[in-house]
Scaffold this motif. Structure first.
Motif, short mmCIF file in Angstrom:
data_model
loop_
_atom_site.label_atom_id
_atom_site.label_comp_id
_atom_site.label_asym_id
_atom_site.label_seq_id
_atom_site.Cartn_x
_atom_site.Cartn_y
_atom_site.Cartn_z
N TRP A 156 0.88 -1.18 0.00
CA TRP A 156 0.00 0.00 0.00
C TRP A 156 0.91 1.23 0.00
O TRP A 156 1.16 1.84 1.04
CB TRP A 156 -0.91 -0.03 1.22
N ALA A 157 1.41 1.57 -1.18
CA ALA A 157 2.45 2.58 -1.27
C ALA A 157 2.28 3.55 -2.43
O ALA A 157 3.15 4.40 -2.67
CB ALA A 157 3.82 1.90 -1.37
N GLN A 158 1.17 3.46 -3.14
CA GLN A 158 0.97 4.35 -4.28
C GLN A 158 0.60 5.76 -3.79
O GLN A 158 -0.25 5.93 -2.91
CB GLN A 158 -0.14 3.82 -5.20
N VAL A 159 1.24 6.77 -4.39
CA VAL A 159 1.00 8.17 -4.04
C VAL A 159 0.36 8.87 -5.23
O VAL A 159 0.88 8.78 -6.35
CB VAL A 159 2.32 8.89 -3.66
N PRO A 160 -0.77 9.56 -5.04
CA PRO A 160 -1.45 10.21 -6.18
C PRO A 160 -0.61 11.34 -6.76
O PRO A 160 0.11 12.04 -6.03
CB PRO A 160 -2.75 10.72 -5.57
N ALA A 161 -0.73 11.52 -8.07
CA ALA A 161 -0.06 12.65 -8.72
C ALA A 161 -0.83 13.92 -8.39
O ALA A 161 -1.93 13.88 -7.84
CB ALA A 161 -0.02 12.41 -10.23
N ASP A 162 -0.25 15.07 -8.71
CA ASP A 162 -0.91 16.35 -8.45
C ASP A 162 -2.27 16.39 -9.12
O ASP A 162 -2.39 16.14 -10.33
CB ASP A 162 -0.05 17.50 -8.98
N GLU A 168 -8.61 6.78 -6.91
CA GLU A 168 -8.42 6.24 -8.24
C GLU A 168 -7.30 5.20 -8.29
O GLU A 168 -7.14 4.49 -9.27
CB GLU A 168 -8.10 7.38 -9.22
N LEU A 169 -6.52 5.13 -7.19
CA LEU A 169 -5.39 4.20 -7.14
C LEU A 169 -5.85 2.84 -6.62
O LEU A 169 -6.77 2.73 -5.83
CB LEU A 169 -4.29 4.77 -6.23
#
Length: 241
Positions: A156-162, A168-169
């Motif tokens: 659980w390491a996804q970071v959303p883009a600006d 959405e991840l």
């Protein structure tokens, strides 16, 4: 359609929609590892609750490793009876000075909970971490969590883009935003300041005294009115007799 049938049909449609919403909310894709703080105010003490809602594609969970952001140096994990807990330390180079004036040469980089008995799929558990938030209002704190299972693991390491929504991840990292002090400049979670001004008892006493005087005058006036009314009634009684 008869009004009664119309109401029944409406209720049935509402129940169907509600049922669909529950199914969507409980699906694995919608159930992420999350972090929930008791307080988000900058430079305040808080307790973070990290929730693990399910296993890895049906496999039981055996370990959860929670990575700590660089802005945080000290963390106190809460004991969970079903798990062993370990602090993974990292060297601070150069050393830093904490809020109490102590020099720190290392920081807590990760908290690792290992299950004594694997957490079955379809069951959840929570882990609590006590810490002090950095004085960085507006900063997003990210706590990547690696969930290891009997078969496979989930990062659980996804970071959303600006501008991107974390929902959405597929595997978003648990996170929250540090907030500023309240309008009075008080940080929630802080202890009361020792130099806080005491209540002005003299002023409070004066207010109470004035209020009592007003009530006394009102009572006196009502009493006089009562006596007057009683006297008039007595006179009318005598005239009648």
């Amino acid at each position: 359609m008869h009004p009664t049938l119309r109401r029944v049909a409406g209720a049935g449609a509402g129940a169907a929609i509600a049922g669909a919403a529950v199914l969507l909310a409980s699906s694995p894709a919608a159930a992420h590892v999350t972090v929930t703080p008791t307080v988000t105010t900058a430079d305040s003490y808080t307790v973070l609750t990290v929730s693990v809602p399910h296993g890895c594609d049906g496999s039981a969970t055996t370990k959860v490793a929670i990575q700590i952001p660089d802005l945080i140096n000290s963390v106190t994990p809460t004991i969970n009876q079903g798990w062993t807990v370990e602090k993974v330390m990292a060297t601070l180079d150069p050393p830093v000075t904490d809020s109490h004036g102590n020099e720190l040469t290392e920081r807590v980089a990760e908290i690792v909970y290992t299950a004594k008995t694997p957490l079955p799929e379809g069951h959840r558990d929570v882990f609590e971490l006590s810490l002090r938030l950095p004085d960085a209002a507006g900063e997003t704190l990210i706590f990547p969590a690696i969930q290891t299972c009997e078969q496979g693991e989930t990062a659980w390491a996804q970071v959303p883009a600006d501008g991107q929504d974390s929902h959405e991840l597929d595997y978003p990292a648990p996170s929250f935003v540090i907030t500023a002090d309240d309008a009075d400049g008080n940080a929630a979670g802080d202890e009361p300041a020792d130099d806080a001004e005491p209540t002005d008892l003299t002023t409070a006493g004066s207010t109470t005294s004035d209020g009592g005087s007003v009530v006394g005058w009102i009572g006196l006036i009502l009493g006089l009115l009562g006596l007057t009314a009683g006297g008039l009634a007595l006179q009318r009684t005598r005239k009648t007799t």
